[in-house]
Scaffold this active site. Structure first.
Site, PDB file in Angstrom:
ATOM      1  CG  HIS A 149       2.075  -1.160   6.359  1.00 25.70           C
ATOM      2  ND1 HIS A 149       1.639  -0.060   6.674  1.00 25.70           N
ATOM      3  CD2 HIS A 149       3.042  -1.829   7.364  1.00 25.70           C
ATOM      4  CE1 HIS A 149       2.171   0.380   7.817  1.00 25.70           C
ATOM      5  NE2 HIS A 149       2.699  -0.695   8.485  1.00 25.70           N
ATOM      6  CE  LYS A 185     -10.494   4.103  12.622  1.00 24.79           C
ATOM      7  NZ  LYS A 185     -11.559   3.398  12.136  1.00 24.79           N
TER       8      LYS A 185
END
Lengths: 189, 281
Positions: free
Chosen positions: A39, A104
């Site tokens: 990222h 998650k």
């Protein structure tokens, strides 16, 4: 959380609008992997060149760093990693056309607002159940940043990959709602 | 002096690391099976079943239980009557980890420098190793594969002596509630109280090696463990944070003498990838 919907990537606004927090989804089609280091690099690259290493429109990013495949395996164990670590980068990617992320744990306020604004969803997969989840991944190829090893960007093919809509475009949050139902004590702030 | 060759340590550490990554400890599996009956949420029960199924698959197929094969942490007790030959013990443990990572298809998750490049070392070394010299002529090696997601939700606080028992309980429960879905519950919660800033955290990690259901020998601490376990399960977090009545399967507390001005408390959150093991050479 009873309804099971089958959806296929790339995702469109029409599909996104039908998804509600708590919906169970079997996701099929291509998704891309990226986690912390990928990222950071993607967004740095975008700042410099105005391009991303893959066409992000309608796509889904799975936050995962798989184990290496054993001989005969397509991919090693591949469960979701904690999503909030990517929160800093997510709103920009949603603005650029990303329609879904899989991880998650909780997302931050800015991500939840961006989901509403750019019409996208956050899916939760069952953390830690990596040996089982890898069975729903039918192909895997590295498409960028090979030097990052487990953090390289991979293109995966999903077949009925089980996820739950965690945050929808209507402000629903499966964790907040689920926990409220079973909370029996309050801790003073 | 009993002689132990480093090659034996390399081989045993390698096998221990691989076994631990594929097989969850029996006591923990049993505690999950028991917990399933106490879980009020249907989704929570289904998650516990999925977790147990994942454990079965990982064990049968000899694949990593979780993709985050963790930070290799060792607590090594070296008997003072042991003579290690053929090299040094630290290198031997790291070599065992290196071989296990390669031969066991484990994910390389250690970055050499934390601030700048964060370059992956590629083989999960260096391991974090705590040594202790003990009486006797044996070496005991305890290993934990500590996942990053739950480690990130762990916390330490320098409380005031005036905060007392209530302050301790509140800090522990808040840490568990905040860890919530980010840290893959059902948890085992390791707590270290006392010592110094750094030692409280080491105690919290050490506490996680005690078997599930095992209580502290001091009855007052044992009662506190049970009380905190019960309170943790009233927080509503539930399996993987989707809501439920099984947030933790155990709370383990270790204590140490403390400075009169201090009350350090550390909480080490352990996710359901509860990978701990122990061997003796």
């Amino acid at each position: 959380m009873s309804q099971v919907k089958k959806i296929t990537t790339p995702l469109t606004d029409d599909v996104i609008e039908t998804l509600k927090a708590g919906d169970r989804i079997l996701l099929s089609g291509y998704v891309y992997t990226a986690r912390d280091a990928a990222h950071k690099r993607m967004l740095e690259e975008y700042k410099k060149t105005g391009k991303l290493p893959f066409d992000i429109k309608g796509q889904v990013i799975y936050y995962v760093g798989p184990t290496p495949p054993k001989p005969g395996q397509v991919i090693g164990s591949a469960g979701p990693t904690t999503a909030y670590r990517m929160d800093k980068y997510t709103p920009k990617l949603l603005e650029l056309g990303l329609k879904g992320t899989i991880g998650k744990g909780w997302r931050g306020t800015k991500v939840k607002e961006a989901l509403k604004k750019f019409k996208a969803v956050y899916f939760a997969a069952y953390g830690g159940t990596a040996a089982l989840l890898s069975k729903h991944i039918k192909s895997s190829e590295i498409v960028a940043y090979e030097d990052l090893g487990p953090e390289a960007i991979r293109k995966l093919y999903f077949e009925d990959f089980p996820v739950i809509v965690a945050n929808d475009i209507y402000g629903g949050d499966v964790f907040t709602e689920g926990q409220k139902a079973y909370k029996k004590i309050e801790i003073d702030p | 002096m009993r002689e132990i060759h480093v090659s034996e340590i390399v081989e045993k550490v390698k096998n221990m690391v691989m076994d631990t990554e594929y097989n969850l400890p029996e006591d923990f599996i049993k505690s999950l099976e028991t917990a399933k009956a106490f879980e009020e949420s249907p989704v929570g029960r289904e998650i516990i079943e999925t977790i147990l199924e994942n454990a079965k698959v990982a064990s049968i197929e000899k694949v990593a239980y979780c993709q985050d094969t963790g930070y290799p942490v060792f607590f090594v007790e070296v008997g003072q009557d042991v003579h290690i030959v053929g090299g040094n013990i630290k290198d031997a443990i790291n070599e065992g980890v290196r071989l296990a990572t390669r031969e066991g298809y484990l994910r390389a998750s250690i970055a050499f420098d934390p601030v700048f490049e964060r370059r992956n070392t590629g083989d999960n070394t260096p391991a974090l190793i705590y040594f202790d010299i003990v009486p006797g002529d044996r070496i005991k090696i305890k290993f934990a594969a500590k996942g990053g997601g739950s480690e990130n939700q762990s916390k330490q606080a320098m409380l005031k002596p005036a905060d007392g028992l209530e302050g301790i309980k509140k800090f522990i429960l808040k840490t568990i509630a905040n860890a919530g879905p980010n840290a893959c519950p059902p948890f085992t919660v390791g707590v270290g109280i006392g010592g110094t800033f750094d030692y409280s955290a080491v105690l919290a990690k050490k506490a996680l090696f005690r078997p599930i259901g095992d209580r502290h020998p001091d009855p007052a601490i044992a009662m506190l463990e049970e009380e905190l376990l019960s309170l943790a399960n009233q927080l509503g977090v539930g399996p993987l944070g989707f809501g439920g009545t099984v947030t933790a399967v155990d709370v383990k507390i270790e204590v140490a003498p403390v400075h009169i001005a201090s009350l350090p408390v550390a909480v080490n959150i352990q996710c359901h990838a509860n990978r701990h093991s122990e061997i003796e050479i």
